[in-house]
Design a protein around this motif. Structure first.
Motif, short mmCIF file in Angstrom:
data_model
loop_
_atom_site.label_atom_id
_atom_site.label_comp_id
_atom_site.label_asym_id
_atom_site.label_seq_id
_atom_site.Cartn_x
_atom_site.Cartn_y
_atom_site.Cartn_z
N CYS A 1 49.89 22.50 29.80
CA CYS A 1 49.45 22.06 29.83
C CYS A 1 50.46 21.46 28.83
CB CYS A 1 48.29 20.76 29.09
SG CYS A 1 47.69 22.22 27.89
N SER A 2 50.97 19.63 27.79
CA SER A 2 51.47 19.92 26.71
C SER A 2 50.60 19.69 26.11
CB SER A 2 52.05 18.00 27.61
OG SER A 2 50.04 16.72 27.38
N GLN A 3 49.12 19.40 25.77
CA GLN A 3 48.77 19.77 24.38
C GLN A 3 47.99 20.91 24.06
OE1 GLN A 3 47.14 16.21 23.09
NE2 GLN A 3 47.82 14.91 24.42
N LYS A 4 48.13 21.38 22.50
CA LYS A 4 47.77 23.10 22.41
C LYS A 4 45.64 22.60 22.71
CE LYS A 4 47.64 26.41 19.21
NZ LYS A 4 48.34 27.33 18.38
N SER A 5 45.15 21.45 22.60
CA SER A 5 44.09 22.08 22.15
C SER A 5 43.13 21.62 23.47
CB SER A 5 43.33 20.41 21.86
OG SER A 5 44.33 19.46 22.01
N ASN A 6 44.19 21.17 24.54
CA ASN A 6 43.78 21.42 25.96
C ASN A 6 43.42 22.65 26.59
OD1 ASN A 6 43.39 18.24 26.44
ND2 ASN A 6 45.70 18.25 26.52
N LEU A 7 44.99 23.26 25.68
CA LEU A 7 44.39 24.56 26.64
C LEU A 7 43.69 25.21 26.08
CD1 LEU A 7 46.15 27.25 27.64
CD2 LEU A 7 47.61 27.91 25.70
N VAL A 8 43.05 25.69 24.53
CA VAL A 8 42.08 26.19 24.09
C VAL A 8 41.13 25.36 25.08
CG1 VAL A 8 40.58 25.97 21.59
CG2 VAL A 8 43.19 25.82 21.96
N ILE A 9 40.79 24.57 24.70
CA ILE A 9 39.78 24.15 25.89
C ILE A 9 39.68 24.94 27.23
CG2 ILE A 9 38.62 22.34 27.10
CD1 ILE A 9 39.41 20.43 24.84
N HIS A 10 41.16 24.68 28.35
CA HIS A 10 40.82 25.19 29.04
C HIS A 10 40.42 26.37 29.08
CE1 HIS A 10 42.74 26.43 33.38
NE2 HIS A 10 42.97 27.70 32.43
N GLY B 1 33.95 31.51 30.05
CA GLY B 1 32.37 31.27 29.63
C GLY B 1 31.72 30.61 28.42
N ASP B 2 32.72 30.53 27.04
CA ASP B 2 32.40 30.06 26.49
C ASP B 2 31.77 28.84 26.04
OD1 ASP B 2 31.28 30.31 23.39
OD2 ASP B 2 33.76 30.19 22.90
N LYS B 3 30.97 27.95 25.52
CA LYS B 3 30.66 27.53 25.69
C LYS B 3 30.01 27.24 24.18
CE LYS B 3 29.04 26.65 30.33
NZ LYS B 3 27.75 26.22 31.35
N PRO B 4 30.89 26.54 22.85
CA PRO B 4 30.55 26.09 22.08
C PRO B 4 29.00 25.08 21.52
CG PRO B 4 32.94 25.76 21.96
CD PRO B 4 31.91 26.12 23.17
N TYR B 5 29.47 23.55 22.19
CA TYR B 5 28.73 22.62 22.01
C TYR B 5 27.22 22.43 22.45
CZ TYR B 5 33.47 22.28 20.33
OH TYR B 5 34.73 22.42 19.64
N SER B 6 25.63 22.99 21.60
CA SER B 6 24.64 23.37 21.79
C SER B 6 23.61 21.79 21.40
CB SER B 6 23.87 24.97 22.12
OG SER B 6 24.73 25.12 21.98
N PHE C 1 31.41 22.83 27.32
CA PHE C 1 32.40 23.52 26.47
C PHE C 1 33.64 22.51 25.27
CE2 PHE C 1 32.89 25.02 31.38
CZ PHE C 1 32.84 25.99 30.87
N GLN C 2 33.43 21.10 25.66
CA GLN C 2 33.97 20.18 24.82
C GLN C 2 33.12 19.24 24.16
OE1 GLN C 2 37.09 17.77 26.73
NE2 GLN C 2 37.41 19.14 27.93
N LYS C 3 33.06 19.50 22.70
CA LYS C 3 32.07 18.74 21.75
C LYS C 3 32.09 17.25 22.17
CE LYS C 3 31.93 16.86 16.70
NZ LYS C 3 32.48 16.82 15.91
N SER C 4 32.75 16.23 22.64
CA SER C 4 32.49 14.59 23.38
C SER C 4 32.41 14.96 24.59
CB SER C 4 34.55 15.00 23.65
OG SER C 4 34.76 15.68 25.36
N ASP C 5 31.60 15.95 25.63
CA ASP C 5 30.62 16.30 26.42
C ASP C 5 29.13 16.09 25.33
OD1 ASP C 5 32.64 16.03 28.07
OD2 ASP C 5 32.69 18.17 28.66
#
Length: 318
Positions: free
Chosen positions: A242-251, A257-262, A271-275
């Motif tokens: 990917c073109s952005q580091k943040s996208n790789l972190v999410i990937h 299997g880490d889903k830090p946003y509950s 997986f993502q705060k936006s979700d």
């Protein structure tokens, strides 16, 4: 008889002159390099007895000069004088080129280099040079790999104390830099400078391919990749890049299997705060996206895009 103001004792090497012969004797040691006073505890030697007295306090721990305002004490009177200015606010040293003033002469000397561009401290390994010795010391650690400053909470280590201070704010939550135009606050001064560009509308970084411009250089670098197709961040587990580091972190969370946003309401995790933000609208009923042509509103931007096709007559094929 000696006349008032007369200095009968003169140095034969330079233009120095003085009232007393003893002062001339001390001065001559600058030229001869003579250091007759030696420390009994270490190899330190010096040209003046007063210097030896000050040095000996390092070993004895004696600090005879105390601040009457707080509990600060020092082994040298000059350091106490400087300290007192932190209470009085006195700044006797002023720059002749700008409005800068300070309490220490050494700080003024450092400041003047910002006008002259002088960088007297040079790295012997690369071509970098610096206006301050402390900056050179920190730079050299990049070559040696030395990281003497460590976080007692997570083990993070770095080469500069200032970097550790900034890092500690991730644990304490401290955000000492605040925006005067809105409620934004942050842990780094550089982040505040970037944020302020949003208010003043300044976008000094422009794309050479299209008309886009940005307030931050990092945003321009990421944007350029939409033209070049460059994807410098690659997954070590699969072929994803990917073109952005943040996208790789999410990937990478897909593999871990880490889903830090509950969700605190139903326990669903993401997986993502936006979700998570979008999910919470199910519980709150919030619909922040509204159609300008009718009364329709929805919780997701994508739903609004699809709805607008009803008005435009545009058809999409899924």
């Amino acid at each position: 008889m000696e006349k008032r103001g007369e200095k009968p004792y003169s140095c034969g090497t330079c233009k120095y002159s003085c009232h007393q012969k003893s002062d001339l004797v001390k001065h001559m040691r600058i030229h001869t390099g003579e250091k007759p006073y030696s420390c009994k505890f270490c190899e330190y030697s010096c040209s003046q007895k007063s210097s030896l007295v000050r040095h000996t306090r390092i070993h004895s721990g004696e600090k005879p000069y105390s601040c009457e305002v707080c509990g600060y004490s020092s082994s040298e009177k000059s350091k106490l004088v400087k300290h007192i200015r932190t209470h009085t606010g006195e700044m006797p040293y002023s720059c002749e080129l700008c409005e800068y003033s300070c309490s220490h002469k050494s700080d003024l000397l450092k400041h003047m280099r910002s006008h002259t561009g002088e960088k007297p401290y040079s790295c012997e390994i690369c071509d970098y040079s610096f206006s301050q010795k402390s900056s050179l010391v920190s730079h050299i650690k990049l070559h040696s790999g030395e990281k003497p400053y460590s976080c007692i909470i997570c083990g993070y280590s770095c080469s500069r104390k200032t970097h550790l201070n900034i890092h500690m704010r991730t644990h304490t939550g401290e955000k000492p830099y605040s925006c005067t135009a809105c409620d934004y606050s942050c842990s780094r001064k550089s982040s505040l400078v970037k944020h302020m560009q949003k208010h003043n509308g300044d976008k000094p970084y422009s794309c050479n391919v299209c008309e886009y411009s940005f307030s931050q250089n990092s945003d321009l670098v990421r944007h350029i990749r939409t033209h070049t197709g460059e994807k410098p961040y690659s997954c070590k587990t699969c072929d994803y890049s990917c073109s952005q580091k943040s996208n790789l972190v999410i990937h990478m969370q897909i593999h871990s299997g880490d889903k830090p946003y509950s969700c605190k309401v139903c326990g669903h995790s993401f997986f993502q705060k936006s979700d998570l933000v979008r999910h919470i609208r199910i519980h709150t009923g919030e619909k922040p996206y509204s159609c300008k042509m009718c009364e329709y509103s929805c919780s997701n931007k994508s739903s609004l895009v699809k709805h607008r096709q009803i008005h435009s007559g545009e058809k999409t094929f899924v």
